[in-house]
Design a protein around this motif. Sequence first.
Motif, PDB file in Angstrom:
ATOM      1  N   MET A 254     -15.881   1.250  -6.762  1.00 38.11           N
ATOM      2  CA  MET A 254     -14.565   1.657  -6.235  1.00 38.11           C
ATOM      3  C   MET A 254     -13.420   1.117  -7.064  1.00 38.11           C
ATOM      4  N   GLY A 255     -13.699   0.194  -7.952  1.00 36.47           N
ATOM      5  CA  GLY A 255     -12.602  -0.410  -8.696  1.00 36.47           C
ATOM      6  C   GLY A 255     -11.772  -1.328  -7.819  1.00 36.47           C
ATOM      7  N   LEU A 256     -10.673  -1.776  -8.332  1.00 34.26           N
ATOM      8  CA  LEU A 256      -9.755  -2.633  -7.588  1.00 34.26           C
ATOM      9  C   LEU A 256      -8.804  -1.748  -6.782  1.00 34.26           C
ATOM     10  N   ARG A 257      -8.641  -2.083  -5.508  1.00 31.51           N
ATOM     11  CA  ARG A 257      -7.718  -1.323  -4.659  1.00 31.51           C
ATOM     12  C   ARG A 257      -6.670  -2.276  -4.086  1.00 31.51           C
ATOM     13  N   LEU A 258      -5.414  -1.865  -4.171  1.00 29.89           N
ATOM     14  CA  LEU A 258      -4.296  -2.697  -3.754  1.00 29.89           C
ATOM     15  C   LEU A 258      -4.186  -2.734  -2.238  1.00 29.89           C
ATOM     16  N   ILE A 259      -4.114  -3.948  -1.676  1.00 23.29           N
ATOM     17  CA  ILE A 259      -4.027  -4.114  -0.218  1.00 23.29           C
ATOM     18  C   ILE A 259      -2.565  -4.276   0.187  1.00 23.29           C
ATOM     19  N   HIS A 260      -1.927  -5.328  -0.303  1.00 19.24           N
ATOM     20  CA  HIS A 260      -0.521  -5.597  -0.048  1.00 19.24           C
ATOM     21  C   HIS A 260       0.078  -6.201  -1.301  1.00 19.24           C
ATOM     22  N   TYR A 261       1.404  -6.124  -1.404  1.00 18.70           N
ATOM     23  CA  TYR A 261       2.069  -6.785  -2.508  1.00 18.70           C
ATOM     24  C   TYR A 261       3.431  -7.303  -2.050  1.00 18.70           C
ATOM     25  N   SER A 262       3.994  -8.179  -2.892  1.00 21.31           N
ATOM     26  CA  SER A 262       5.293  -8.778  -2.579  1.00 21.31           C
ATOM     27  C   SER A 262       6.107  -8.893  -3.864  1.00 21.31           C
ATOM     28  N   VAL A 263       7.368  -8.483  -3.812  1.00 21.04           N
ATOM     29  CA  VAL A 263       8.223  -8.564  -5.001  1.00 21.04           C
ATOM     30  C   VAL A 263       9.097  -9.805  -4.985  1.00 21.04           C
ATOM     31  N   GLY A 264       8.910 -10.648  -3.979  1.00 19.55           N
ATOM     32  CA  GLY A 264       9.668 -11.896  -3.908  1.00 19.55           C
ATOM     33  C   GLY A 264       9.528 -12.509  -2.532  1.00 19.55           C
ATOM     34  N   ALA A 265       9.963 -13.741  -2.410  1.00 15.78           N
ATOM     35  CA  ALA A 265       9.869 -14.445  -1.128  1.00 15.78           C
ATOM     36  C   ALA A 265      10.587 -13.656  -0.046  1.00 15.78           C
ATOM     37  N   GLY A 266       9.891 -13.489   1.084  1.00 17.28           N
ATOM     38  CA  GLY A 266      10.450 -12.777   2.221  1.00 17.28           C
ATOM     39  C   GLY A 266      10.290 -11.276   2.186  1.00 17.28           C
ATOM     40  N   ILE A 267       9.694 -10.730   1.100  1.00 16.83           N
ATOM     41  CA  ILE A 267       9.552  -9.276   0.937  1.00 16.83           C
ATOM     42  C   ILE A 267       8.082  -8.929   0.716  1.00 16.83           C
ATOM     43  N   THR A 268       7.520  -8.098   1.597  1.00 11.79           N
ATOM     44  CA  THR A 268       6.146  -7.628   1.408  1.00 11.79           C
ATOM     45  C   THR A 268       6.094  -6.126   1.645  1.00 11.79           C
ATOM     46  N   ASP A 269       5.072  -5.491   1.110  1.00 11.04           N
ATOM     47  CA  ASP A 269       4.905  -4.055   1.289  1.00 11.04           C
ATOM     48  C   ASP A 269       3.429  -3.711   1.230  1.00 11.04           C
ATOM     49  N   GLN A 270       3.107  -2.536   1.774  1.00  9.85           N
ATOM     50  CA  GLN A 270       1.716  -2.117   1.838  1.00  9.85           C
ATOM     51  C   GLN A 270       1.278  -1.450   0.549  1.00  9.85           C
ATOM     52  N   GLY A 271      -0.007  -1.649   0.244  1.00 10.82           N
ATOM     53  CA  GLY A 271      -0.599  -0.952  -0.880  1.00 10.82           C
ATOM     54  C   GLY A 271      -1.431   0.215  -0.410  1.00 10.82           C
ATOM     55  N   GLU A 272      -2.533   0.446  -1.100  1.00 11.32           N
ATOM     56  CA  GLU A 272      -3.376   1.602  -0.826  1.00 11.32           C
ATOM     57  C   GLU A 272      -4.231   1.433   0.426  1.00 11.32           C
ATOM     58  N   VAL A 273      -4.721   0.214   0.686  1.00 13.31           N
ATOM     59  CA  VAL A 273      -5.649  -0.012   1.804  1.00 13.31           C
ATOM     60  C   VAL A 273      -5.201  -1.194   2.656  1.00 13.31           C
ATOM     61  N   PRO A 274      -4.080  -1.093   3.384  1.00 11.26           N
ATOM     62  CA  PRO A 274      -3.537  -2.250   4.101  1.00 11.26           C
ATOM     63  C   PRO A 274      -4.126  -2.513   5.486  1.00 11.26           C
ATOM     64  N   ASN A 275      -4.823  -1.514   6.054  1.00 11.17           N
ATOM     65  CA  ASN A 275      -5.267  -1.655   7.444  1.00 11.17           C
ATOM     66  C   ASN A 275      -6.253  -2.804   7.611  1.00 11.17           C
ATOM     67  N   GLY A 276      -5.980  -3.652   8.636  1.00  9.12           N
ATOM     68  CA  GLY A 276      -6.850  -4.785   8.924  1.00  9.12           C
ATOM     69  C   GLY A 276      -6.417  -6.077   8.257  1.00  9.12           C
ATOM     70  N   TYR A 277      -5.346  -5.994   7.478  1.00  9.68           N
ATOM     71  CA  TYR A 277      -4.863  -7.164   6.734  1.00  9.68           C
ATOM     72  C   TYR A 277      -3.367  -7.381   6.979  1.00  9.68           C
ATOM     73  N   ASN A 278      -2.986  -8.668   7.063  1.00 12.80           N
ATOM     74  CA  ASN A 278      -1.572  -9.035   7.138  1.00 12.80           C
ATOM     75  C   ASN A 278      -1.238 -10.000   6.018  1.00 12.80           C
ATOM     76  N   VAL A 279       0.003  -9.968   5.573  1.00 11.11           N
ATOM     77  CA  VAL A 279       0.463 -10.914   4.553  1.00 11.11           C
ATOM     78  C   VAL A 279       1.842 -11.413   4.926  1.00 11.11           C
ATOM     79  N   SER A 280       2.214 -12.524   4.299  1.00  9.35           N
ATOM     80  CA  SER A 280       3.560 -13.060   4.406  1.00  9.35           C
ATOM     81  C   SER A 280       3.879 -13.752   3.093  1.00  9.35           C
ATOM     82  N   ARG A 281       5.151 -13.903   2.793  1.00 11.86           N
ATOM     83  CA  ARG A 281       5.567 -14.589   1.553  1.00 11.86           C
ATOM     84  C   ARG A 281       6.771 -15.462   1.890  1.00 11.86           C
ATOM     85  N   SER A 282       6.476 -16.664   2.362  1.00 14.21           N
ATOM     86  CA  SER A 282       7.557 -17.564   2.743  1.00 14.21           C
ATOM     87  C   SER A 282       8.075 -18.362   1.540  1.00 14.21           C
ATOM     88  N   THR A 283       7.254 -18.516   0.523  1.00 10.99           N
ATOM     89  CA  THR A 283       7.678 -19.220  -0.691  1.00 10.99           C
ATOM     90  C   THR A 283       7.318 -18.368  -1.913  1.00 10.99           C
TER      91      THR A 283
END
Lengths: 115, 112
Positions: A41-70
């Motif tokens: 399947m290769g690598l599939r993006l789950i979530h990403y963050s462009v900086g502290a306090g900012i997160t966004d969903q990737g290709e397969v986000p269901n079932g996963y949570n993220v946070s970026r406090s620092t």
Amino acid sequence: NAGVTQTPKFQVLKTGQSMTLQCAQDMNHEYMSWYRQDPGMGLRLIHYSVGAGITDQGEVPNGYNVSRSTTEDFPLRLLSAAPSQTSVYFCASTKTRGAANNEQFFGPGTRLTVL
Amino acid sequence: SQKIEQNSEALNIQEGKTATLTCNYTNYSPAYLQWYRQDPGRGPVFLLLIRENEKEKRKERLKVTFDTTLKQSLFHITASQPADSATYLCALAGGAGNMLTFGGGTRLMVKP
């Protein structure tokens, strides 16, 4: 610099259990991301963050949570593990906000098995 | 739907020869294309990046081409060595700028 570090290296969970995969980088990178890698399947993006306090969903986000406090840390949480989440998980970081035109630095991975 | 294809079969070549790996894509207009190397049990390591307006990029024994008409990138390793044996991944990024989509990778085996 340690680069991108991930803990744990291996983990076995039972269905329904929760856990957090840790990821940290010491390069002062703005962009961080989580991928899962499954055979064929290769690598599939789950979530990403462009900086502290900012997160966004990737290709397969269901079932996963993220946070970026620092800037340094980007943990991935599985709230209720399922066998379909058995995979190898990689965290990556990039110096600037865009992953497209920049080198990504990957961690060593976490191999997760859900029974 | 968007699709990235790399040959799933392993490529076996003799030491000293040139290895050529292929990355084809459909329903995609990538602005950037990247190649990574992955050894067993390790995370991918960045090798090269090529932009849509670049035809070719070189780095030491590595060469990447990017043909947006054919929707294909070729990755060459000249004078291959057993230490080049690994899985090679291509990754594409479109206009969003924040998401890379990876192919499944091709395993290269260089025999002495």
